[in-house]
Enzyme design. Structure first.
Site, mmCIF file in Angstrom:
data_model
loop_
_atom_site.group_PDB
_atom_site.id
_atom_site.type_symbol
_atom_site.label_atom_id
_atom_site.label_comp_id
_atom_site.label_asym_id
_atom_site.label_seq_id
_atom_site.Cartn_x
_atom_site.Cartn_y
_atom_site.Cartn_z
ATOM 1 N N HIS A 259 0.836 -1.208 0.000
ATOM 2 C CA HIS A 259 0.000 0.000 0.000
ATOM 3 C C HIS A 259 0.872 1.260 0.000
ATOM 4 C CE1 HIS A 259 -3.193 2.797 1.441
ATOM 5 N NE2 HIS A 259 -2.194 3.302 2.149
ATOM 6 N N GLU A 260 1.896 1.259 0.856
ATOM 7 C CA GLU A 260 2.789 2.418 0.931
ATOM 8 C C GLU A 260 3.564 2.604 -0.375
ATOM 9 O OE1 GLU A 260 2.710 4.552 3.320
ATOM 10 O OE2 GLU A 260 1.300 3.353 4.490
ATOM 11 N N HIS A 263 1.686 4.595 -2.880
ATOM 12 C CA HIS A 263 1.850 6.050 -2.775
ATOM 13 C C HIS A 263 3.086 6.502 -3.535
ATOM 14 C CE1 HIS A 263 -1.433 6.816 -0.099
ATOM 15 N NE2 HIS A 263 -0.979 6.014 0.844
ATOM 16 N N GLU A 334 -5.569 7.151 -1.189
ATOM 17 C CA GLU A 334 -5.541 5.938 -0.376
ATOM 18 C C GLU A 334 -6.167 4.764 -1.118
ATOM 19 O OE1 GLU A 334 -4.027 5.369 2.508
ATOM 20 O OE2 GLU A 334 -3.260 7.424 2.380
ATOM 21 N N ASP A 338 -4.297 1.304 -2.098
ATOM 22 C CA ASP A 338 -4.844 -0.021 -1.767
ATOM 23 C C ASP A 338 -4.825 -0.934 -2.990
ATOM 24 O OD1 ASP A 338 -5.282 0.415 0.895
ATOM 25 O OD2 ASP A 338 -7.431 0.816 0.725
#
Length: 391
Positions: A259-260, A263, A334, A338
């Protein structure tokens, strides 16, 4: 002008307090319903923890109003009366008042966290941390404030130069963040070779280069779970809370880091810095064009110190008004992160990790739409799981 200034701030504080009360009532109603994502006992406890935090937020709002009333109606005049020649003293006097008024709320928050099993730090460690924060603020804050004072005193369009100066500082802080964190926490290289290799393989897929994968001793202060990528450029590093390693499986940790990495892949960090820059530009424009009548009504000179103190007060309302826009963009990002987390790992692992994070961090899974609009930079876990189920 002075009354108008105070009226705007009072409306802002009243809205904050009203929204906290509304959210508390919403949570109490939801707690009475069927539990989601956690057992009934944990659901009630998470709701109670959320309400206690809202009480702390209400106290914080009253503290902000007290500071502003004090500054506008005699506080700044009194500071200037004792020393009108040193702008740094004016600024640090303001922040000293802010700190003293806000300290009881910080202590109250620590007590709440201790009651719910989060705060692991001793009072000795709390005091040491506070002293470190004060020293860092005096050193680095002093540098920033001195630069702004110099620009105000020597340039007509000081706000434009000041914006560029502070924006560069923001970027520098992001670059040096891992080193600042070492003042408070200990970082050790990840020893789990299997997990380390899996993380490195996942980073290689998206072209992310880090200076290392580290475990942070978060448990000596707090029981919450987290992981993040800190720094920019060559200072980037992967940081795992030791609490995360204890509670999540390797697959779940990989999903969280995926997930990070989402970003990073979507350049969300760069976008956020640009967005902050745009908002800061607007703030500096406002501060750089404060009317003389405001200072005349307060019976103070339009000095650099007084300008900046009023700027700090204005910034609180300014960023609050912009928070719905910031949160909307952040929530969109976000969902995108995901998707990447599910691609790099599996959706089921990310879902189970999110559920564990909600339970371990006692995050109440529901919130009113208005409160989410104003405060939540992340979608609710319920929304995120629903989105993952559609992939």
């Amino acid at each position: 002008m002075l009354i108008g200034f105070l009226t705007i701030f009072t409306i802002y504080i009243s809205f904050r307090i009203g929204l906290d009360i509304y959210e508390s009532m919403y949570i109490k109603e939801e707690v009475a319903k069927e539990a989601v994502l956690m057992g009934k006992k944990e659901y009630i406890e998470a709701g109670l923890y959320a309400v206690y935090n809202k009480i702390a937020d209400i106290f914080d709002a009253f503290a902000s109003l007290l500071v502003v009333v004090t500054m506008l109606f005699g506080g700044l005049w009194l500071i200037n009366y004792f020393d009108n020649s040193n702008d740094l003293i004016t600024i640090f006097s303001y922040f000293t008042i802010v700190y003293i008024i806000g300290l009881p709320i910080s202590i109250y928050q620590k007590i709440i966290d201790k009651r719910f099993g989060f705060n692991k730090a001793s009072w000795k460690l709390f005091i040491i941390d506070e002293i470190k924060k004060i020293i860092l603020f005096v050193i680095f804050g002093g540098i920033v404030f001195y630069g702004l004072i110099y620009f105000i005193n020597n340039f007509n369009n000081w706000w434009l130069i000041g914006f560029g100066f502070v924006f560069l500082i923001v970027i520098l802080i992001n670059v040096l963040l891992p080193y600042f964190m070492m003042i408070f926490n200990k970082f050790t290289p990840l020893e789990n070779e299997e997990l380390k290799n899996s993380i490195e393989n996942m980073m290689e897929k998206v072209g992310f280069k880090a200076s290392g994968i580290f475990v942070m001793d978060a448990s000596k202060r707090d029981g919450r779970l987290n992981a993040f990528f800190g720094g920019l450029g060559n200072t980037k590093r992967v940081v795992l809370f030791d609490t995360l390693l204890d509670k999540l499986s390797n697959n779940e940790i990989l999903a969280v880091l995926g997930h990070e990495l989402g970003h990073f892949k979507h350049k969300d960090i760069i976008k956020n810095i640009v967005m902050i820059g745009i908002m800061m530009f607007g703030l500096f424009f406002i501060i750089g064009n404060l009317p003389d009548s405001l200072f005349e009504e307060m019976k103070i000179d339009k000095t650099a110190g007084n300008i900046l103190v009023l700027g700090f007060i204005i910034s609180e309302v300014y960023f609050y008004l912009l928070s719905p826009v910031m949160n909307f963009i952040s929530r969109h990002n976000e969902f995108g992160a995901d998707e990447m987390g599910a691609e790099l790992s599996e959706a089921k692992h990310l879902k189970s990790a999110l559920i564990k994070l909600v339970n371990e961090n006692k995050s109440f899974p529901k919130s009113s739409k208005l409160y989410s609009l104003m405060y939540h930079s992340h979608p609710s876990v319920l929304e995120r799981i629903e989105k993952l189920d559609k992939q």
